[in-house]
Design an enzyme around this catalytic site. Structure first.
Site, PDB file in Angstrom:
ATOM      1  N   THR A  43       0.813  -1.215   0.000  1.00  0.00           N
ATOM      2  CA  THR A  43       0.000   0.000   0.000  1.00  0.00           C
ATOM      3  C   THR A  43       0.842   1.259   0.000  1.00  0.00           C
ATOM      4  OG1 THR A  43      -1.594  -1.214   1.276  1.00  0.00           O
ATOM      5  CG2 THR A  43      -1.673   1.176   1.478  1.00  0.00           C
TER       6      THR A  43
ATOM      7  N   ASP B 211      -7.034  -3.166   5.815  1.00  0.00           N
ATOM      8  CA  ASP B 211      -6.972  -2.009   6.730  1.00  0.00           C
ATOM      9  C   ASP B 211      -6.985  -0.666   5.998  1.00  0.00           C
ATOM     10  OD1 ASP B 211      -4.479  -2.747   5.603  1.00  0.00           O
ATOM     11  OD2 ASP B 211      -3.434  -1.516   7.072  1.00  0.00           O
TER      12      ASP B 211
ATOM     13  N   THR C 240       1.062  -0.429   6.240  1.00  0.00           N
ATOM     14  CA  THR C 240       1.142  -1.284   5.062  1.00  0.00           C
ATOM     15  C   THR C 240       1.386  -2.707   5.533  1.00  0.00           C
ATOM     16  OG1 THR C 240       2.331  -1.662   2.983  1.00  0.00           O
ATOM     17  CG2 THR C 240       3.615  -0.781   4.793  1.00  0.00           C
ATOM     18  N   GLY C 241       1.008  -3.661   4.705  1.00  0.00           N
ATOM     19  CA  GLY C 241       1.208  -5.051   5.099  1.00  0.00           C
ATOM     20  C   GLY C 241      -0.121  -5.754   5.306  1.00  0.00           C
TER      21      GLY C 241
HETATM   22  N1  ASP Z   1      -2.578  -3.296   3.838  1.00  0.00           N
HETATM   23  C1  ASP Z   1      -3.157  -3.702   2.618  1.00  0.00           C
HETATM   24  C2  ASP Z   1      -4.213  -4.705   2.835  1.00  0.00           C
HETATM   25  O1  ASP Z   1      -4.135  -5.480   3.745  1.00  0.00           O
HETATM   26  C3  ASP Z   1      -2.248  -4.217   1.582  1.00  0.00           C
HETATM   27  C4  ASP Z   1      -0.845  -4.254   1.925  1.00  0.00           C
HETATM   28  O2  ASP Z   1      -0.305  -3.217   2.311  1.00  0.00           O
HETATM   29  O3  ASP Z   1      -0.262  -5.318   1.741  1.00  0.00           O
HETATM   30  O4  ASP Z   1      -5.122  -4.729   2.031  1.00  0.00           O
END
Ligand code: ASP
Length: 335
Positions: free
Chosen positions: A195, A226, A246-247
């Protein structure tokens, strides 16, 4: 004439200056980097071109809200970016569904989740904030709202994304498990840069933030992470600062991560320490899960001090202010 009284006065001034410089030194040693606003920071290396766009607004004295919207539209439009915006990888069923949210210095916020066929979800989120009494629109309703406000309906699934999805289908047995079963698309690895979360302070000292993503590659249809959830993927309090994440969104939502980071800064933690504590919460609750996932937080406080912390190595964030335009900083991590 140099009399005793004057000497005492001068000594007092000297002593307080010494005390001041000592405390200034101590502050320099213990504080994270401070920056005079305006400043913009954002997640990952694709934050560099995004920050540049945001900076065009900030350097002219523009509003942080306009800066973050303009900034994150860059990765949203990037045809080589498969984790944000129009070229994002699809879900398990082949639908590209996008999530985004935005928050300003007054605590106004807007969000769209699982929106399809619209290339710039961040701008739809801003319109939700400004043109409706609501905070969040999802799915078909979000798309309908966007179309009513002049957004173009587009096919978002690119040939490259479709190819990657079809490759994934061959081995994944149509069952996404946090998409870490496919290392190539594991959250946080170099192919899945996740993200963009962006935070800016404008010349007036006001803070805004934006967060936008295509979410996890090959997620279940309808899955929302999120990123469009105020308090989880993004939070701004103009008295304190802002945070974004992010994540793996599920773990961020469980811990209301970005709100937590801002509240920890309110209690006096530096941005980096606040991010670290939020990461520690995730790890403490699910230590086994945490070994195999990435979550990173990025934060800035009212003074322009910024910091980040992630579960895994490899997280980076970009900074842009009057002194540094292309700065990419390696985030510290638990592992
Ligand atoms: N946080 C985002 C989600 O879970 C995507 C990411 O940053 O991997 O949709």
């Amino acid at each position: 004439m140099f009399n005793r009284r004057k000497f005492i006065q001068l000594s007092a001034v000297g002593a307080s200056l010494t005390a001041l410089s000592k405390s200034a030194v101590a502050k320099t040693l213990i504080s994270p980097p401070a920056s005079t606003p305006p400043i913009v920071i954002s997640t990952w290396d694709f934050g560099i071109p995004a920050n540049k766009e945001a900076w065009k607004v900030l350097e002219k004295g523009g509003r942080a809200l306009d800066a973050v919207e303009a900034g994150v539209r860059v990765p949203e439009a990037d045809m080589n970016n498969h984790t944000v915006g129009r070229a994002g990888y699809p879900d398990r069923d082949g639908h590209v569904t996008l999530d985004a949210c935005i928050m300003d210095e007054f605590g106004n916020c807007g969000s769209v989740a699982a929106i399809e066929n619209i290339a710039h979800p961040i701008s739809v989120a801003r319109l939700v904030m400004e043109k409706t009494p609501h905070v969040m629109l999802v799915g078909d309703g979000a798309r309908q709202f966007a179309l009513e406000h002049g957004f173009k309906r587009e096919k978002l699934l690119t040939a490259e994304s479709e190819k990657a999805w079809k490759e994934w289908l061959k081995t994944a047995k149509y069952s996404p498990v946090m998409n870490i079963e496919n290392k190539q698309h594991a959250p946080g690895n170099k192919y899945n840069h996740d993200t963009i979360g962006m935070l800016a302070i404008d010349a007036k000292g006001n803070i805004s933030g934006a967060c936008t993503t295509s979410g996890m590659a090959f997620k279940l249809h309808g899955r929302v992470g999120d990123s469009p959830i105020i308090g989880a993927g993004l939070y701004v309090d103009n008295e304190v600062g802002g945070a974004t994440s992010t994540g793996v969104g599920e773990e961020v939502i469980r811990n209301v991560g970005s709100f937590l980071v801002v509240e920890l800064m309110r209690q006096g933690l530096s941005p980096e320490d606040a991010c670290k504590e939020a990461v520690n919460r995730i790890i403490k609750k699910k230590p086994e899960t945490a070994k195999n996932i990435q979550v990173g937080f990025l934060a800035i406080n009212k003074k322009g001090e910024y910091g980040a912390y992630a579960i895994q190595q490899g997280f980076s964030f970009a900074v842009c202010n009057a002194d540094k335009q292309d700065l990419l900083i390696k985030g510290k991590s638990f592992y």
